[in-house]
Design a protein around this motif. Structure first.
Motif, mmCIF file in Angstrom:
data_model
loop_
_atom_site.group_PDB
_atom_site.id
_atom_site.type_symbol
_atom_site.label_atom_id
_atom_site.label_comp_id
_atom_site.label_asym_id
_atom_site.label_seq_id
_atom_site.Cartn_x
_atom_site.Cartn_y
_atom_site.Cartn_z
ATOM 1 N N GLU A 357 88.790 -9.367 169.079
ATOM 2 C CA GLU A 357 88.027 -8.733 170.174
ATOM 3 C C GLU A 357 86.566 -8.954 169.754
ATOM 4 O O GLU A 357 85.946 -9.195 170.616
ATOM 5 C CB GLU A 357 88.280 -7.045 170.081
ATOM 6 C CG GLU A 357 87.402 -6.541 171.153
ATOM 7 C CD GLU A 357 87.815 -6.420 172.455
ATOM 8 O OE1 GLU A 357 87.149 -5.962 173.377
ATOM 9 O OE2 GLU A 357 88.751 -7.199 172.966
ATOM 10 N N PHE A 358 86.378 -9.074 168.397
ATOM 11 C CA PHE A 358 84.974 -9.043 167.785
ATOM 12 C C PHE A 358 84.694 -10.381 167.001
ATOM 13 O O PHE A 358 83.723 -10.412 166.186
ATOM 14 C CB PHE A 358 84.627 -7.977 167.168
ATOM 15 C CG PHE A 358 84.376 -6.674 167.589
ATOM 16 C CD1 PHE A 358 83.515 -6.409 168.644
ATOM 17 C CD2 PHE A 358 85.557 -5.743 167.935
ATOM 18 C CE1 PHE A 358 83.292 -4.980 169.295
ATOM 19 C CE2 PHE A 358 85.464 -4.521 168.555
ATOM 20 C CZ PHE A 358 84.391 -4.269 169.201
ATOM 21 N N GLU A 359 85.680 -11.257 167.172
ATOM 22 C CA GLU A 359 85.473 -12.637 166.527
ATOM 23 C C GLU A 359 84.003 -13.307 167.034
ATOM 24 O O GLU A 359 83.761 -13.056 168.113
ATOM 25 C CB GLU A 359 86.720 -13.493 166.942
ATOM 26 C CG GLU A 359 86.503 -14.163 168.296
ATOM 27 C CD GLU A 359 87.894 -15.052 168.364
ATOM 28 O OE1 GLU A 359 88.383 -15.394 167.291
ATOM 29 O OE2 GLU A 359 88.210 -15.507 169.579
ATOM 30 N N GLY A 360 83.669 -13.871 166.224
ATOM 31 C CA GLY A 360 82.292 -14.733 166.185
ATOM 32 C C GLY A 360 81.009 -14.029 165.688
ATOM 33 O O GLY A 360 79.845 -14.664 165.930
ATOM 34 N N TYR A 361 81.213 -12.822 165.469
ATOM 35 C CA TYR A 361 80.179 -12.242 164.876
ATOM 36 C C TYR A 361 79.804 -12.488 163.422
ATOM 37 O O TYR A 361 80.972 -12.259 162.724
ATOM 38 C CB TYR A 361 80.095 -10.503 164.869
ATOM 39 C CG TYR A 361 80.079 -10.100 166.295
ATOM 40 C CD1 TYR A 361 78.684 -9.778 166.938
ATOM 41 C CD2 TYR A 361 81.094 -9.779 167.324
ATOM 42 C CE1 TYR A 361 78.517 -9.264 168.162
ATOM 43 C CE2 TYR A 361 81.152 -9.269 168.671
ATOM 44 C CZ TYR A 361 79.808 -9.083 168.885
ATOM 45 O OH TYR A 361 79.534 -8.751 170.163
ATOM 46 N N GLU A 362 78.941 -12.897 162.846
ATOM 47 C CA GLU A 362 78.307 -13.116 161.650
ATOM 48 C C GLU A 362 78.199 -11.713 160.821
ATOM 49 O O GLU A 362 77.669 -10.869 161.300
ATOM 50 C CB GLU A 362 77.076 -13.802 161.377
ATOM 51 C CG GLU A 362 77.057 -14.373 160.088
ATOM 52 C CD GLU A 362 75.644 -15.248 159.986
ATOM 53 O OE1 GLU A 362 75.437 -15.918 159.215
ATOM 54 O OE2 GLU A 362 74.851 -15.347 160.970
ATOM 55 N N HIS A 363 78.873 -11.827 159.381
ATOM 56 C CA HIS A 363 78.540 -10.776 158.548
ATOM 57 C C HIS A 363 79.092 -9.124 159.358
ATOM 58 O O HIS A 363 78.440 -8.363 159.600
ATOM 59 C CB HIS A 363 77.070 -10.413 158.306
ATOM 60 C CG HIS A 363 76.601 -11.645 157.611
ATOM 61 N ND1 HIS A 363 77.175 -12.174 156.490
ATOM 62 C CD2 HIS A 363 75.423 -12.263 157.961
ATOM 63 C CE1 HIS A 363 76.450 -13.049 156.012
ATOM 64 N NE2 HIS A 363 75.349 -13.160 156.910
ATOM 65 N N LEU A 364 80.354 -9.370 159.786
ATOM 66 C CA LEU A 364 80.880 -8.176 160.388
ATOM 67 C C LEU A 364 82.189 -7.872 159.592
ATOM 68 O O LEU A 364 83.146 -8.704 159.357
ATOM 69 C CB LEU A 364 81.502 -8.407 161.978
ATOM 70 C CG LEU A 364 81.906 -7.265 162.568
ATOM 71 C CD1 LEU A 364 81.747 -7.318 164.066
ATOM 72 C CD2 LEU A 364 83.574 -6.957 162.612
ATOM 73 N N ILE A 365 82.499 -6.676 159.347
ATOM 74 C CA ILE A 365 83.471 -6.021 158.431
ATOM 75 C C ILE A 365 84.105 -5.008 159.076
ATOM 76 O O ILE A 365 83.498 -4.008 159.606
ATOM 77 C CB ILE A 365 83.004 -5.722 156.917
ATOM 78 C CG1 ILE A 365 84.178 -5.747 156.044
ATOM 79 C CG2 ILE A 365 82.028 -4.587 156.964
ATOM 80 C CD1 ILE A 365 83.926 -5.732 154.380
ATOM 81 N N PHE A 366 85.278 -4.758 158.831
ATOM 82 C CA PHE A 366 86.211 -3.736 159.408
ATOM 83 C C PHE A 366 86.640 -2.820 158.309
ATOM 84 O O PHE A 366 86.987 -3.071 157.263
ATOM 85 C CB PHE A 366 87.571 -4.397 160.070
ATOM 86 C CG PHE A 366 87.332 -5.202 161.199
ATOM 87 C CD1 PHE A 366 87.017 -4.578 162.623
ATOM 88 C CD2 PHE A 366 87.054 -6.515 160.983
ATOM 89 C CE1 PHE A 366 86.916 -5.490 163.678
ATOM 90 C CE2 PHE A 366 86.962 -7.275 162.302
ATOM 91 C CZ PHE A 366 86.672 -6.894 163.660
ATOM 92 N N ILE A 367 86.431 -1.631 158.720
ATOM 93 C CA ILE A 367 86.746 -0.428 157.615
ATOM 94 C C ILE A 367 87.125 0.612 158.452
ATOM 95 O O ILE A 367 87.074 0.965 159.566
ATOM 96 C CB ILE A 367 85.471 -0.160 156.945
ATOM 97 C CG1 ILE A 367 84.495 0.871 157.507
ATOM 98 C CG2 ILE A 367 84.769 -1.214 156.107
ATOM 99 C CD1 ILE A 367 83.468 1.481 156.770
ATOM 100 N N SER A 368 87.808 1.822 157.545
ATOM 101 C CA SER A 368 88.013 3.122 158.135
ATOM 102 C C SER A 368 87.285 3.915 157.041
ATOM 103 O O SER A 368 87.866 4.062 155.833
ATOM 104 C CB SER A 368 89.449 3.518 158.260
ATOM 105 O OG SER A 368 89.777 4.770 158.551
ATOM 106 N N ALA A 369 86.251 4.293 157.226
ATOM 107 C CA ALA A 369 85.462 5.396 156.436
ATOM 108 C C ALA A 369 86.325 6.617 155.865
ATOM 109 O O ALA A 369 86.377 6.980 154.781
ATOM 110 C CB ALA A 369 84.057 5.572 156.718
ATOM 111 N N LYS A 370 87.078 7.114 157.114
ATOM 112 C CA LYS A 370 87.622 8.527 156.819
ATOM 113 C C LYS A 370 88.897 8.322 155.956
ATOM 114 O O LYS A 370 89.143 8.815 155.244
ATOM 115 C CB LYS A 370 88.221 9.075 158.206
ATOM 116 C CG LYS A 370 88.821 10.339 158.119
ATOM 117 C CD LYS A 370 89.308 10.901 159.466
ATOM 118 C CE LYS A 370 89.954 12.113 159.446
ATOM 119 N NZ LYS A 370 90.203 12.808 160.846
#
Length: 465
Positions: A357-370
């Motif tokens: 869904e969010f491919e193509g973004y430079e410097h994007l990282i996926f997390i769950s802070a909770k």
């Protein structure tokens, strides 16, 4: 320290105030050995002739006052000029009772020592030629170092890496300055000893080094004070939860109510020896709440001052189109900041879908802070944003604002020399600008200094150093 006091024998506690296992009292000056000798006795209560002992030697004995044993101590002897201050110096290692510390200091003052001012031991070292002014300032930086990198840079500067570079620049410039000064002595004969083209080349070379040092101050400042990282995003994106996850403690209040954070919350952590200062900000949105508006305004101020900006968004409620809009609006405030986009509130089973869904973004990282998912990946990404190449031991990084200011002023003087060469000005005017550049560079190492400057610098040191 309102004035520079160069006389007398100093005494002060060199270890932090308070009780501990041991404490160290430092004594330095012309009477350091004789004063200490009068209160130091052996096990058999016989006085010890410290003046006959060798430097770099340690002796066990007792400190006695009016027939009363105050403490059993180890006493280290350093003889001029082979000591930290360049003077005769004694260090007394006693038990760490605050009572013992104060009694020993009072006894030393009674015997003729005077209390040391902040930084006065290091000032003595500078005045006695043990190191130059920039190295002395590096001592304070070393004491205050709070990360592996800041320690590394302070050690490099204390060993003379920065000051040696400045001295080389001054030496090269002095050679030409002396030739131009010589021309002034033969002005009536219209002779030219200093080749103007060679001088121009030298000024260009010096400016390249000076400008590189000035540029390094931006990095040096964050090494010394920590890299400011702004955590920004819409309300309820999980910014405060992320701060808590990074710190591994409940530092910020977390609530489902939008706009909970109305002021910045700041804390520090070290990641692989690098200090980061994280600033949690108010959620960015349009609001009629006057207090929340102030918080949003402060969030934008924080963005403009940060080295790294973490834009946090809810990966399940924001579309790529909305994200593009938010990022474009944010870029107007980024200035020189680096942007890291953080997709929060992910579930591991949805990760593949979200990545597409969010491919193509430079410097994007996926997390769950909770759930603290992929927080370590985020930390590694932050480290990768930090330019490690500039902080190798072999490179010089300017961390002191005074040095950076002097370098900027020296660079201005060098530009004036180039302008004078371009206008074929006489040697008298060239010599004046060169002398000014030499004096400005000399301020860094202390070859040109005043008592007011020294008092200002050393008054920031701790007492005992």
């Amino acid at each position: 320290m309102n004035e520079i006091i160069r006389e007398g024998t100093l005494a002060a506690l060199a270890t932090p105030h308070g009780s501990g296992a041991i404490a160290v009292i430092r004594v330095s000056g012309p009477e350091a050995i004789s004063i200490t000798e009068g209160i130091f006795f052996g096990k058999n209560l016989q006085p010890k002739k410290l003046r006959d002992k060798k430097g770099f030697s340690i002796h066990f004995g007792q400190i006695i006052s009016d027939g009363t044993v105050l403490d059993e101590v180890l006493l280290s002897i350093y003889k001029a000029p082979r000591s930290y201050t360049g003077e005769d110096m004694i260090e007394i290692s006693c038990h760490g009772s605050e009572y013992i510390q104060q009694q020993l200091l009072a006894l030393l003052y009674q015997q003729g020592c005077r209390p040391a001012n902040p930084g006065e031991f290091t000032l003595r070292a500078f005045l006695n030629g043990k190191f130059d002014l920039s190295q002395a300032e590096a001592v304070a930086d070393l004491i205050a170092s709070n990360s592996g990198v800041s320690h590394q840079v302070a050690m490099q500067q204390m060993r003379g890496g920065f000051s040696n570079k400045i001295k080389t620049l001054r030496s090269n410039l002095i050679d030409f300055a002396s030739l131009i000064e010589l021309e002034l002595d033969f002005s009536e004969e219209d002779v030219e000893f200093a080749n103007r083209e060679d001088l121009k080349k030298l000024i260009f070379q010096i400016q390249q080094v000076v400008e590189k040092l000035i540029k390094s101050f931006e990095l040096g400042n964050v090494i010394k004070n920590g890299i400011p990282v702004a955590i920004v995003g819409k309300p309820n994106a999980g910014k405060s939860t992320l701060l808590n996850a990074l710190l591994d403690e409940e530092r910020a209040i977390v609530s489902e109510i939008p706009g909970t954070t109305r002021d910045t919350i700041e804390d520090e952590i070290r990641i692989e020896g690098v200090l980061f200062r994280f600033i949690d900000t108010a959620g960015i949105r349009k609001t009629q709440d006057a207090i929340e508006q102030i918080g949003v305004h402060k969030a934008f101020e924080t963005i403009e001052q940060a080295s790294i900006v973490l834009y946090v968004f809810d990966a399940h409620t924001m579309s790529p189109g909305d994200l593009d809009f938010e990022i474009d609006a944010l870029r107007n405030h980024l200035k020189n900041s680096q942007l890291l986009i953080v997709a929060n509130k992910i579930d591991e089973e949805d990760l593949d879908y979200l990545r597409k869904e969010f491919e193509g973004y430079e410097h994007l990282i996926f997390i769950s802070a909770k759930e603290k998912l992929f927080i370590d990946d985020l930390k590694l990404k932050l480290i990768s944003f930090f330019d490690q190449r500039a902080v190798q031991v072999t490179e010089t990084v300017v961390t002191n604002a005074r040095h950076a200011d002097a370098l900027r002023r020296a660079n201005t003087d060098l530009f004036k020399v180039l302008e004078g060469l371009g206008k074929n000005l006489s040697g008298e005017f060239l010599a004046m600008d060169i002398r000014h550049a030499l004096n400005t560079l000399g301020e860094i190492t202390g070859e040109v200094s005043s008592d007011d400057l020294l008092a200002n610098i050393f008054s920031r040191f701790c007492i005992g150093k």
